[in-house]
Design a protein around this motif. Structure first.
Motif, PDB file in Angstrom:
ATOM      1  N   SER A  55      -6.597  -3.423  -4.265  1.00 19.74           N
ATOM      2  CA  SER A  55      -5.236  -3.793  -3.862  1.00 19.74           C
ATOM      3  C   SER A  55      -4.672  -4.757  -4.887  1.00 19.74           C
ATOM      4  CB  SER A  55      -5.236  -4.469  -2.476  1.00 19.74           C
ATOM      5  OG  SER A  55      -5.952  -5.697  -2.524  1.00 19.74           O
ATOM      6  N   SER A 177       0.531  -3.168  -7.973  1.00 17.52           N
ATOM      7  CA  SER A 177       0.193  -2.564  -6.678  1.00 17.52           C
ATOM      8  C   SER A 177       0.419  -1.064  -6.736  1.00 17.52           C
ATOM      9  CB  SER A 177       1.062  -3.153  -5.564  1.00 17.52           C
ATOM     10  OG  SER A 177       0.836  -2.457  -4.343  1.00 17.52           O
ATOM     11  N   HIS A 179       0.123   0.556  -3.648  1.00 17.26           N
ATOM     12  CA  HIS A 179       0.237   0.774  -2.204  1.00 17.26           C
ATOM     13  C   HIS A 179       1.173   1.943  -1.933  1.00 17.26           C
ATOM     14  CE1 HIS A 179       1.584  -0.081   1.966  1.00 17.26           C
ATOM     15  NE2 HIS A 179       0.361  -0.552   2.112  1.00 17.26           N
ATOM     16  N   GLU A 180       1.004   2.569  -0.806  1.00 18.53           N
ATOM     17  CA  GLU A 180       1.814   3.728  -0.424  1.00 18.53           C
ATOM     18  C   GLU A 180       3.314   3.497  -0.530  1.00 18.53           C
ATOM     19  OE1 GLU A 180       2.893   5.521   3.848  1.00 18.53           O
ATOM     20  OE2 GLU A 180       0.769   5.690   3.361  1.00 18.53           O
ATOM     21  N   THR A 181       3.760   2.251  -0.385  1.00 20.87           N
ATOM     22  CA  THR A 181       5.186   1.939  -0.428  1.00 20.87           C
ATOM     23  C   THR A 181       5.721   1.761  -1.847  1.00 20.87           C
ATOM     24  OG1 THR A 181       4.668  -0.415  -0.175  1.00 20.87           O
ATOM     25  CG2 THR A 181       5.140   0.830   1.841  1.00 20.87           C
ATOM     26  N   LYS A 182       4.841   1.784  -2.849  1.00 20.63           N
ATOM     27  CA  LYS A 182       5.275   1.566  -4.222  1.00 20.63           C
ATOM     28  C   LYS A 182       5.684   2.884  -4.881  1.00 20.63           C
ATOM     29  CE  LYS A 182       4.491  -2.846  -3.905  1.00 20.63           C
ATOM     30  NZ  LYS A 182       4.009  -2.932  -2.525  1.00 20.63           N
ATOM     31  N   ILE A 185       1.439   5.601  -6.489  1.00 21.76           N
ATOM     32  CA  ILE A 185       0.652   5.204  -5.323  1.00 21.76           C
ATOM     33  C   ILE A 185      -0.780   5.740  -5.352  1.00 21.76           C
ATOM     34  CG2 ILE A 185       2.732   5.047  -3.909  1.00 21.76           C
ATOM     35  CD1 ILE A 185       1.911   7.735  -2.620  1.00 21.76           C
ATOM     36  N   GLU A 188      -3.865   2.814  -0.911  1.00 28.77           N
ATOM     37  CA  GLU A 188      -4.104   1.399  -1.190  1.00 28.77           C
ATOM     38  C   GLU A 188      -4.632   1.333  -2.618  1.00 28.77           C
ATOM     39  OE1 GLU A 188      -3.597  -1.267   0.658  1.00 28.77           O
ATOM     40  OE2 GLU A 188      -3.404  -0.506   2.717  1.00 28.77           O
TER      41      GLU A 188
END
Length: 381
Positions: A55, A177, A179-182, A185, A188
């Motif tokens: 992460s 990052s 992460h899925e929101t970036k 992806i 994580e």
């Protein structure tokens, strides 16, 4: 027309690469796919060494260990950021010192940093909000003058630049990052970018539970042993395989997101001129990655009422950070070095709009139409 806030983008190669990792039969960290991700990151950014982590939080925690922070040492950062920015340093006993942000980019206000420096200050942690660079030239000047380290929290900054230089590679250490929101992806995942050659070997040791395992596998030592403090910061090969598919398509992902960002910016130009909202600002010397599109609502509006109206029309929107200086932990572990007027104001007014690869012109037009009608209705009744 239901429009989610985020929709993870798949390149089409993820399952193929995961199947290959399964076929190879090495699923722990630092296998073939991890090595390929490291190579891609190093070639793309020019950093001295890239190390995948599980992460961005882990990358920041590694950075805090690398800096040898001691209890009571101070680290200057914005309050308008995710909790990991502060938590990574608090875990080492350091004190986050919060500085207000700029009203245009919502990044740390570089003009306020130097006054926050004390005899206990050890580092500055700029956060590149929305993938738009902080004013790194001034931050580096301050750091050099006061002999401070610079750790770039570039969680949102993959594929963004400052004066043409990739974010995460300007300070001593950078953190990404996935992460899925970036934008790019792995579900994580994250990466530590080590820009100082003298920190590379220790970074590898910290990442491998405090052992010199990486040097052993390179044949530098004949066995590996416990050398330093550390933890298990590696992601497994399944994560790395997924990530490699994304990294290989990063240029295309960025271009597609920028097209969506630009269309929002065009659609909302007249609304900003009319005073209905404020659009994001991207300085000319900052190459951004379209990580997010947000607006600042008029101060007289209740943001939740706007969000509720959008939700009624099946449009999902979110706000962002609760400032760390106003949180219970932030008040206990840190302190504010400046007034937080801009931070408090932006935090109360920001509204993030859906932005993902595959969003259509029609969907964006619908989002903007609903947003503006909701604002007008709430202002004029």
């Amino acid at each position: 027309m239901q429009i989610p806030f985020n929709k993870p983008y798949m390149t089409g190669k993820e399952i193929q690469y995961i199947a290959k990792a399964h076929e190879l039969g090495k699923l722990a960290g630092d296998g073939d796919f991890t090595a390929k991700c490291h190579d891609w990151l190093e070639q793309q950014t020019g950093c001295n060494k890239a190390l995948l982590t599980h992460s961005c939080t882990a990358a920041l925690e590694m950075a805090a260990i690398l800096l040898d922070l001691q209890p009571g040492d101070e680290v200057i950062m914005p309050s308008y950021t995710f909790v990991s920015t502060a938590n990574a340093f608090v875990l080492r006993g350091a004190v986050p010192v919060f500085v207000d942000i700029r009203p245009d980019t919502l990044n740390i206000n570089e003009k306020l940093i130097e006054a926050a420096v004390t005899a206990r200050t050890r580092a500055i942690v700029p956060v590149h909000y929305a993938g738009v660079a902080c004013e790194m030239s001034e931050i580096l000047r301050i750091a050099k003058k006061h002999n401070l380290s610079v750790v770039e929290d570039a969680a949102q900054g993959v594929m963004s630049t400052y004066n043409g230089v990739p974010l995460g590679t300007i300070g001593d250490i950078g953190a990404y990052s996935f992460h899925e929101t970036k934008n790019v992806i792995a579900g994580e995942g994250g990466a530590l970018l080590v820009n100082r050659p003298d920190l590379v070997v220790r970074a590898e040791i910290i990442r491998e539970k405090g052992t010199d395992r990486a040097r052993f596998f390179r044949g530098v030592v004949d066995k590996y042993t416990w050398q330093d403090i550390g933890s298990s910061f590696l992601p497994g090969e399944i994560i790395a395989a997924f990530l490699l598919a994304q990294l290989e398509d990063a240029q295309n992902i960025t271009a597609l997101r920028l097209a969506r960002w630009d269309y929002y910016h065009t659609l909302l130009e007249s609304a900003e001129a009319e005073g209905l909202l404020t659009r994001p600002t991207v300085p000319a010397h900052c190459g951004h990655n379209a990580h997010m599109y947000y607006v600042l609502l008029p101060s007289q509006l209740e943001r939740q009422e706007v969000m509720d109206k959008l939700k009624e029309k099946l449009v999902s929107t979110v706000f962002h950070y609760i400032p760390l200086h106003s949180s219970p932990a932030g008040q206990h572990f840190g302190r504010a070095a400046t007034t937080m007027a801009v931070t408090d104001d932006a935090s109360a007014r920001i509204l993030r709009l859906p932005l993902w690869v595959g969003l259509t012109d029609e969907q964006q037009e619908h989002i903007v139409s609903v947003l503006l009608s909701s604002i007008n209705e709430l202002i004029h009744g």
